[in-house]
Scaffold this active site. Structure first.
Site: not given
Ligand code: ATP
Length: 586
Positions: A253, A258, A344
């Site tokens: 991760k 994103r 990804f």
């Molecule tokens: P967090 O606050 O934990 O970063 P989030 O709420 O932004 O999470 P989540 O859906 O909970 O979003 O976690 C997925 C996020 O992690 C994605 O939005 C992306 O930005 C990030 N990410 C990093 N590496 C990856 C990966 N290998 N595959 C998917 N998402 C990834």
């Protein structure tokens, strides 16, 4: 269509805090709107003129609106400013000033139409360059002269970007489903179209003109961002693999931004997690993508991460965020903070949507269409059914400084669920393994006056989670620690523009805060544990009657999540499941 129909609807919506009533008023407004104007009315109710990804904002500065009110009311600037300071909102100030002239207006003006309002606001939004202030002021004056006092109130709030009716996108989709679908249950279809296009106006117009059939035919289009698929969270490798049906695809991760890239031979657009068009901020990514893609049309997703130019080491989130929101000096920033895009997923290729294909199939297409280069890389998943292997990969992630892992379903149903947070993607973070302390992203909805050393600033912030079903924010803790002195001192300034004089209609709180805000800013925080609490509304009545959930000893973890909208905050459902999983682990 008369603009007064919209102003009346706004007034009614503002007068209630009940979501069902809000929805009813919206349904009525949607039904009163001619089909060819529905997209415009949809944007207007969100305080916008276009979908977010178009990047066109109206926002007129306070001083311009004051100039305009001086012009149309015949009052002196200090009189207008004095009334504003007493009332505290320029929309209501305009209402007051115009109601004083109302009798005269009845005789002189033709009713204001939605077409005229929209076109003038659009002109204001598109005016730039020399003489901008004068042009914008006279355009707004032209509208206000023909407006009733009630209309003026909402026009002013709209041009200032402060409409704040409290209607979330999901409430609007409910109203659409009722007005033009087969009732609230049609929301599933309407929401699917919205998830594929992120365009409330387009969805409204399609539904009104082509009915549910048209909405079901809705397709992804290059240039319109797809709402991102999100992860659920679990805290042990065993649980994760069980939930995924035995096997999963585990990836690091990465801790960055994103990005969804829409690539055609004519050009490339980049969209953020919040669906803003951020193309101009990453010329380096555009260049790198242009030379590594082997398709006419492609939509891919990945994480944009800053790298140390000397060591090629990946740097934390705070570094890459310095590249965001830049209008100037982009060239210098690309040198100082080089970034890479780690892909990804692939969602669309050469006219075909990939979102209903299983994950590994999408990955195959991604690999075929994109060549890895220095600037464009790919995640390298470990496909495993072994929790020990998963934990070993987690150890590597932790040692290397990654946030943890994302483990993805590889089953036949492992589609890309646009706009949904589900268990097809599960995040497994480092901090889950230390103490209970899950990081959560919560929305600031209010604040409490500081005392003692904190006199003059805020002593604590009132934090809330997002309730997806009700499209509302439910409080879960007061946050007072983890801020350095400089940030603490700046808190009132940071929230100045978000101040309102009562709890926002989408905020459900049993606690009376000293200051209330529009729920807009998202902070990352960490707590010691979740407890039952009669004071908070998050999870109220779910575990126990009249009792909600609270985070004990919350501490600001250092990140302002500007990349997240308030609806992207940790949900009530997630907090309830974190509480349940905490019980299992004691
Ligand atoms: P967090 O606050 O934990 O970063 P989030 O709420 O932004 O999470 P989540 O859906 O909970 O979003 O976690 C997925 C996020 O992690 C994605 O939005 C992306 O930005 C990030 N990410 C990093 N590496 C990856 C990966 N290998 N595959 C998917 N998402 C990834």
């Amino acid at each position: 269509m008369k603009y007064s129909l919209i102003a009346d609807a706004y007034k009614n919506i503002e007068s209630t805090s009940k979501r069902l009533e809000m929805t009813d008023y919206l349904v009525k407004l949607i039904k009163q709107t001619p089909k060819n104007l529905l997209s415009k009315v949809a944007y207007l109710t969100q305080g916008k003129l276009h979908p977010d990804f178009d990047g066109i904002e109206i926002s007129m500065a306070e001083r311009m609106v004051i100039m305009c009110l001086v012009k149309i009311s015949g009052k002196k600037k200090n009189e207008v400013t004095k009334t504003w300071k007493i009332i505290g909102d320029l929309g209501s100030t305009a209402d007051r000033l115009l109601s004083e002239q109302y009798t005269m207006k009845l005789i002189t003006s033709l009713p204001l139409t939605v077409e005229k309002v929209y076109n003038t606001l659009d002109k204001i939004a598109h005016t730039s360059g020399k003489g901008t202030v004068g042009i914008k002021v006279s355009l707004l004056a032209d509208l206000l002269i023909g407006a009733t006092s009630k209309e003026a109130r909402y026009l002013v709030r709209t041009v200032m970007g402060k409409l704040r009716l409290g209607i979330g996108d999901m409430t609007f989709l409910d109203a659409l489903a009722i007005a033009y679908g087969e009732g609230k249950h049609s929301r599933v279809d309407v929401e699917r179209a919205y998830n594929m296009s992120s365009d409330l106006g387009l969805v409204s117009e399609t539904l009104a003109n082509e009915g549910l059939e048209g909405i079901r035919r809705f397709r992804i289009r290059i240039g319109r961002p797809i709402r991102p698929m999100l992860c659920e969270r679990l805290t042990t490798a065993d649980e994760i693999l069980t939930k995924l049906g035995g096997w999963g695809s585990a990836e690091f991760k990465y801790d960055g931004l994103r990005i969804q890239a829409h690539i055609t031979s004519a050009g490339i657009s980049l969209f953020s997690r919040r669906l803003e068009n951020i193309t101009s901020q990453f010329p380096d990514i555009i260049k790198a993508l242009a030379s590594s893609v082997n398709a006419e049309e492609l939509i891919v997703e990945g994480e944009c991460v800053a790298v140390d130019p000397n060591t090629d080491e990946m740097l934390p989130f705070q570094v890459v965020t310095q590249r965001r929101g830049r209008k100037y000096e982009i060239k210098r920033m690309t040198k100082e903070i080089p970034v890479v895009l780690i892909l990804f997923d692939a969602l669309y290729v050469d006219g075909k949507s990939l979102i209903d294909l299983p994950y590994l199939k999408r990955r195959q297409i991604l690999k075929k269409m994109v060549r890895e280069t220095n600037g464009i890389r790919m995640t390298h998943p470990l496909i495993t059914d072994n929790p020990v292997e998963l934990d070993a990969l987690m150890d590597t992630a932790a040692e290397t400084g990654y946030e943890g892992l994302v483990i993805k379903s590889i089953g036949s149903n492992s589609i890309y669920q646009a706009g949904a947070r589900g268990f097809l993607w599960i995040k497994y973070k480092r901090e889950y393994r230390s103490d209970m302390a899950d990081m959560v992203d919560l929305v600031v909805v209010g604040a409490f006056a500081g005392r003692g050393r904190r006199a003059g600033t805020y002593g604590a912030l009132l934090m809330a989670s997002y309730d997806e079903e009700l499209d509302a924010f439910k409080t879960v803790c007061k946050l007072g620690s983890g801020f350095d002195d400089a940030t603490l001192a700046r808190l009132p300034k940071i929230f100045e523009a978000d101040r309102i004089d009562h709890a926002h209609p989408r905020v459900e709180s049993k606690i009376e805060a000293d200051f209330w805000f529009v729920p807009r800013k998202v902070l990352e925080l960490i707590g010691s544990e979740l407890t039952l609490s009669p004071l908070h509304t998050c999870g109220l009545d779910i575990i126990k009657k009249d009792v909600g959930l609270a985070i004990r000893f919350p501490r600001f973890a250092g990140k302002w999540r500007d990349d997240k909208a308030s609806e992207d905050a940790t949900t009530v459902k997630e907090i309830i499941s974190m509480y349940r999983s905490q019980l299992k682990h004691v």
